[in-house]
Design a protein around this motif. Structure first.
Motif, mmCIF file in Angstrom:
data_model
loop_
_atom_site.group_PDB
_atom_site.id
_atom_site.type_symbol
_atom_site.label_atom_id
_atom_site.label_comp_id
_atom_site.label_asym_id
_atom_site.label_seq_id
_atom_site.Cartn_x
_atom_site.Cartn_y
_atom_site.Cartn_z
ATOM 1 N N ARG A 108 0.852 -1.181 0.000
ATOM 2 C CA ARG A 108 0.000 0.000 0.000
ATOM 3 C C ARG A 108 0.891 1.234 0.000
ATOM 4 O O ARG A 108 1.857 1.300 0.755
ATOM 5 N N LEU A 109 0.556 2.201 -0.830
ATOM 6 C CA LEU A 109 1.273 3.467 -0.870
ATOM 7 C C LEU A 109 1.074 4.181 0.461
ATOM 8 O O LEU A 109 -0.052 4.406 0.887
ATOM 9 N N TYR A 169 8.534 10.680 -9.060
ATOM 10 C CA TYR A 169 8.080 10.943 -7.699
ATOM 11 C C TYR A 169 8.665 9.901 -6.754
ATOM 12 O O TYR A 169 8.625 8.704 -7.049
ATOM 13 N N ASP A 170 9.197 10.348 -5.634
ATOM 14 C CA ASP A 170 9.630 9.442 -4.579
ATOM 15 C C ASP A 170 8.394 8.857 -3.920
ATOM 16 O O ASP A 170 7.443 9.596 -3.621
ATOM 17 N N ALA A 171 8.396 7.548 -3.681
ATOM 18 C CA ALA A 171 7.253 6.912 -3.035
ATOM 19 C C ALA A 171 7.746 5.901 -2.010
ATOM 20 O O ALA A 171 8.802 5.304 -2.170
ATOM 21 N N ARG A 172 6.967 5.717 -0.970
ATOM 22 C CA ARG A 172 7.236 4.716 0.066
ATOM 23 C C ARG A 172 6.047 3.758 0.064
ATOM 24 O O ARG A 172 4.888 4.176 0.157
ATOM 25 N N LEU A 183 7.486 -3.150 -8.516
ATOM 26 C CA LEU A 183 6.154 -2.825 -8.038
ATOM 27 C C LEU A 183 5.187 -2.710 -9.207
ATOM 28 O O LEU A 183 5.486 -2.081 -10.218
ATOM 29 N N THR A 184 4.033 -3.340 -9.073
ATOM 30 C CA THR A 184 2.963 -3.229 -10.051
ATOM 31 C C THR A 184 1.797 -2.544 -9.369
ATOM 32 O O THR A 184 1.345 -2.991 -8.312
ATOM 33 N N VAL A 185 1.303 -1.451 -9.962
ATOM 34 C CA VAL A 185 0.245 -0.663 -9.344
ATOM 35 C C VAL A 185 -1.036 -0.824 -10.145
ATOM 36 O O VAL A 185 -1.040 -0.766 -11.374
#
Length: 150
Positions: A20-21, A35-38, A56-58
């Motif tokens: 989960r983002l 974009y930086d994402a965690r 990662l697959t969104v």
């Protein structure tokens, strides 16, 4: 903001993990324009270690009334996201404020500001000015257009 995802660790691509983002940078990196994402792994096992890299697959499923555009369509000169809309009668562009619901790797989910049949410029948006006449590339659909300056 929620984005459901699935990931595979590069160390062991045979296993899949739901994620989960939990954090998304508000602005793109000035060099990479990403974009930086965690991402939080929802049910990690003992194979998952801090600092591991994963693919990662969104899920980009679009709810009714939302539209997905490439990030290259978003024009944000002053902190207010806009897109350029092409008038089909005059071939002139006009900026329109949009509301962004989500940002993905290469896409923006727009929740307000677009209508059916809008022709949205998807490339060269930083080079346009209000009222400029463009030519829509013939290979594009009426939902997305790449302008060619006249």
């Amino acid at each position: 903001m929620h984005a459901d995802s699935a990931s595979k660790l590069w160390a062991d691509p045979s296993k899949h993990y739901a994620g989960r983002l939990r954090e998304l940078a508000p602005d793109t990196d000035s060099i990479t324009r990403t974009y930086d994402a965690r991402i939080s792994v929802l049910e990690p096992n003992s194979s998952v270690r801090l600092g591991m890299t994963a693919r990662l697959t969104v899920d980009l499923a679009t709810p009714d009334g939302f539209r997905t555009l490439p990030l290259t369509a978003i024009y944000d000169p002053d902190g207010t996201p806009r897109v350029w809309i092409v008038d089909s009668k005059t071939s002139r562009v006009a900026p329109r404020v949009v509301t962004l619901a989500k940002l993905q790797k290469n896409a923006a989910l727009v929740s307000a500001g677009l209508a059916d049949r809008d022709i949205v410029v998807t490339a060269g948006v930083n080079l346009l000015h209000d009222g400029q006449q463009v030519r829509v590339a013939e290979s594009q659909t009426d939902a997305a257009a790449k302008p060619q300056q006249k």
